[in-house]
Structures are given as C-alpha cells and as structure tokens.
Design an enzyme around this catalytic site. Structure first.
Site, PDB file in Angstrom:
ATOM      1  CG  ASP A   8       3.456   0.171   5.677  1.00 31.73           C
ATOM      2  OD1 ASP A   8       3.488   0.663   4.551  1.00 31.73           O
ATOM      3  OD2 ASP A   8       3.507   0.846   6.722  1.00 31.73           O
ATOM      4  CB  SER A  53       5.002  -7.566   8.166  1.00 39.74           C
ATOM      5  OG  SER A  53       5.806  -6.450   8.383  1.00 39.74           O
ATOM      6  NE  ARG A  54       1.760  -5.439   1.121  1.00 41.10           N
ATOM      7  CZ  ARG A  54       0.591  -5.041   1.600  1.00 41.10           C
ATOM      8  NH1 ARG A  54       0.502  -3.906   2.261  1.00 41.10           N
ATOM      9  NH2 ARG A  54      -0.490  -5.771   1.414  1.00 41.10           N
ATOM     10  CB  VAL A  55       8.250  -2.023   5.773  1.00 42.78           C
ATOM     11  CG1 VAL A  55       7.825  -1.472   4.426  1.00 42.78           C
ATOM     12  CG2 VAL A  55       7.233  -1.678   6.828  1.00 42.78           C
TER      13      VAL A  55
END
Ligand SMILES: Nc1ncnc2c1ncn2[C@@H]1O[C@H](COP(=O)(O)OP(=O)(O)O)[C@@H](O)[C@H]1O
Ligand SMILES: [Mg+2]
Length: 355
Positions: free
Chosen positions: A221, A246-248
């Site tokens: 992620d 950081s995607r989440v």
C-alpha cells in the site's frame, strides 16, 4: 529447543474482503518524516526499499522500539542474514526494552534455502496467533524479501522448474502476494485485530524497476524509498519524500498531524525545485530566497538520530516550528540543536503538549 503448546499452519489463507475493514488506527513509527508524510496505519503493508546500507533495517527497528507500551506485538523475520547481524539486532532491541513485545524469527544465510523460504510465513503465523486468538495488534517486519526471492529461486531451480525473468520461477509473484495478503485490519466480528507488514527490499544501484522490487511494490500500500546519496549527505533517515507514498495511512493520522503535513510536503517540493534553480546560478528574488532558506531548515527538522523515537505531539511541534518560520533566524547548522533544547524546555514548562 522451543516448547510449544499450540500449533498453527505456517501457510494460512488470507482473510477475504468481508473479514476486513479499512485501516483506521495509526501505527506510529516515532520518525518525524514517516509519521507526517508517509503515515502507516494498523493493517497496512508498507514497503521499505533502498540500496544496502541506506538505513532500511534502522527504520524497522525504530518502529519496533516505538511500539513499546502500545500493546502491538512485533515479529522481526531475518531472512538470509549473517547470524552476527541478527544477534546485533536482538541486542539492540534488548537494550531499548523492546524484546518484551518482540518475537524474532531467524533463518540465517548459513541455513538451507528451504528454511529461508518458510521463515516469513512462520513469522506471519506467529503474528496471526496474536491477531486471531488474542484479538491483538501485530507488526511483521520481513528483512528482506529480496533474499527470500533468491532462496525460492534456488529451490525452484533445484526442482528443475522452468526459469523465467531473471531466472525466477513463474510463480514468484504469488510467493510474496500470498504472504502480504495475510496483513489485515480484521472486521469487528473477527475481533478487530490487525497485522501491519513492513517488507524490506534491497535494490542494486537504486534499480527500483527490477523484477522483484516492482512485483512487491504492486502488492503493498505504498513505499518508503531510501536513497544512498541522501544518506551519504547526512540526510538520515534518507527518505526520498518525492517518490515515497502511503496509500491508506492518511485516514488514520491524528488531526493535528493532518493539519501540518500537507504544507510540509508542498514546502519540500517547491524547495527541491528552487534548489535546482539555485544550482544553475540563477539570481533568486527575495521571496524565493526565503523559501529556499525555509527549505534548508525543514530538511534539518526532518533529520532524526536512530533510537530516538518521538511522540506524535513532539513530531507535530517540531514540524510546526520549522514550517511556521519560527526557526528562520536560526543558523541551519544549529537547527537540530535548537529543536533539542526547545523540546527540553517544553518538557519542563508544558509537558502536556509533548506527551
Ligand atoms: N537515522 C540514522 N542516523 C544515523 N545513522 C543511521 C541512521 N539510520 C541508519 N544509520 C546507520 O547506517 C548504517 C546502515 O543502516 P542499516 O539500517 O543497517 O541499513 P540497511 O538495512 O539499509 O542495510 C547502520 O550503521 C546504521 O546504524
Ligand atoms: Mg538491513
């Protein structure tokens, strides 16, 4: 000999979509640059990638140390490392009181490829015990999956499986996807536990587009990208902020950090642009020069020594001190010293802000 009363399968099916919920609690690393710009949430998979000796293990260890008193159980899986290096890691964790909440799984370079191959799955199984049976929060560090892939290649070639790209077998993607898919933030029905994964990948000469790095990158992620030239220039942790994401994790960031972080990213981006201009010898107007000076100070603010994790409060205050311009009059070389003293003063005068 390790005596145990319970058993779990080393290979375990990853939970499906109905058994998961979105990442919502932060997993603080204690590192200013990570917690602000590349925030990690419980249940997230964040790749740490970079050449050898760029501080990859250091980031993972600091994160483990920072889990002290949070209830997060950590599993550090050493794959294909020298036994002396692993012993050093254990000594370091002990020294910082982190072995109380940490399990080490080691399959050293001296052990067979088969043992190295199962090590990370074993680590995941141990974390799963705490997650499924104790509803706990866990963190798994796989140090590193490049060596894991090489061990698997050795096995596959011995088994006379047809080699593919870079002589890896065709199912090399599945090797890592089925491992990292086991990281999860479980649904409330399943107890709401979590497994956060920090897989580490070592690149050669910064080659992030090689086979294994791109594979693992697509499974995680986000990534923390460490750069050798930054490391050598003394920017440590040597994170290239421009290509780290950081995607989440942002969803799990605390409000105060959410406020200061976006400006920090923007400031640093325009700083890098100006820096390139300044290198060309262009005359800068006053505003640009000011931004440049601010940038130099922000770079200083984000530097952090090993084994000195900060609370989120301290991180926010440090970043704010730099980005608000309060440090503009302080010589760049003394910026860190100033921050240290400022923190010390705060701890005495207003401890409620730094805790
Ligand atoms: N933030 C830091 N400040 C100072 N030294 C650091 C920092 N991070 C790492 N180092 C040092 O750099 C060296 C390489 O770090 P390490 O984490 O072992 O790199 P890698 O795992 O990428 O090979 C180690 O000696 C470590 O102590
Ligand atoms: Mg290392």
């Amino acid at each position: 000999e390790i005596r145990s009363e319970q058993r779990r399968f080393v290979e375990f099916k990853a939970p499906g979509i109905a058994d998961r919920q979105p990442v919502k609690e932060p997993l603080a690393t204690g590192l200013k640059s990570v917690d602000s710009m590349i925030p990690i949430g419980r249940g997230q998979r964040e790749l740490i990638i970079g050449d050898r000796k760029t501080g990859k293990t250091a980031i993972a260890l600091d994160t483990i140390i920072n889990q002290k008193n949070t209830g997060v159980i950590c599993v550090y899986v050493a794959i294909g490392q020298k036994e002396s290096t692993v012993a050093e890691v254990v000594a370091t964790l002990k020294k910082h009181g982190a072995m109380e909440h940490t399990v080490i799984v080691s399959s050293s370079a001296a052990q067979s490829a088969a043992m190295q191959y199962i090590a990370p799955y074993t680590g995941a199984a141990i974390a799963e015990y705490f997650m499924y049976e104790k509803n706990g929060h866990t963190l798994c560090v796989y140090d590193d999956l490049s060596k894991h892939a090489i061990a698997y290649r050795e096995l596959s070639l011995l088994l006379r499986r047809p080699p593919g790209r870079e002589a890896f077998p065709g199912d090399i993607f599945y090797l890592h996807s089925r491992l990292l898919e086991r990281s999860v933030k479980l649904s409330d029905k399943l107890g709401g536990g979590s497994m956060t994964a920090l897989p580490i990948v070592e690149t050669l000469e910064g080659q992030v587009s090689a086979y294994i790095p791109t594979n693992i990158n697509s499974i995680t992620d986000g990534q923390i990208y460490l750069q050798r030239d930054l490391f050598l220039a003394g920017v440590r942790p040597a994170i290239n902020v421009g290509i780290s994401v950081s995607r989440v994790g942002g969803a799990a960031q605390v409000q105060a950090m959410k406020k200061v972080a976006p400006k920090l990213r923007l400031d640093l981006a325009s700083f890098r642009e100006l820096q390139d201009f300044a290198r060309l010898g262009t005359d800068l107007d006053e505003a640009a020069q000011k931004q440049l000076d601010r940038g130099y100070r922000m770079v200083e603010v984000l530097k952090q020594k090993q084994f000195s994790p900060m609370s989120i409060g301290q991180e926010v205050i440090s970043i704010l001190a730099g980005s608000s311009g309060a440090m503009d009059d302080i010589h760049v070389g003394r910026a860190n010293h100033f921050l240290d003293e400022f923190m010390m003063w705060l701890r005495l005068e207003a401890p409620e802000y730094v805790e």
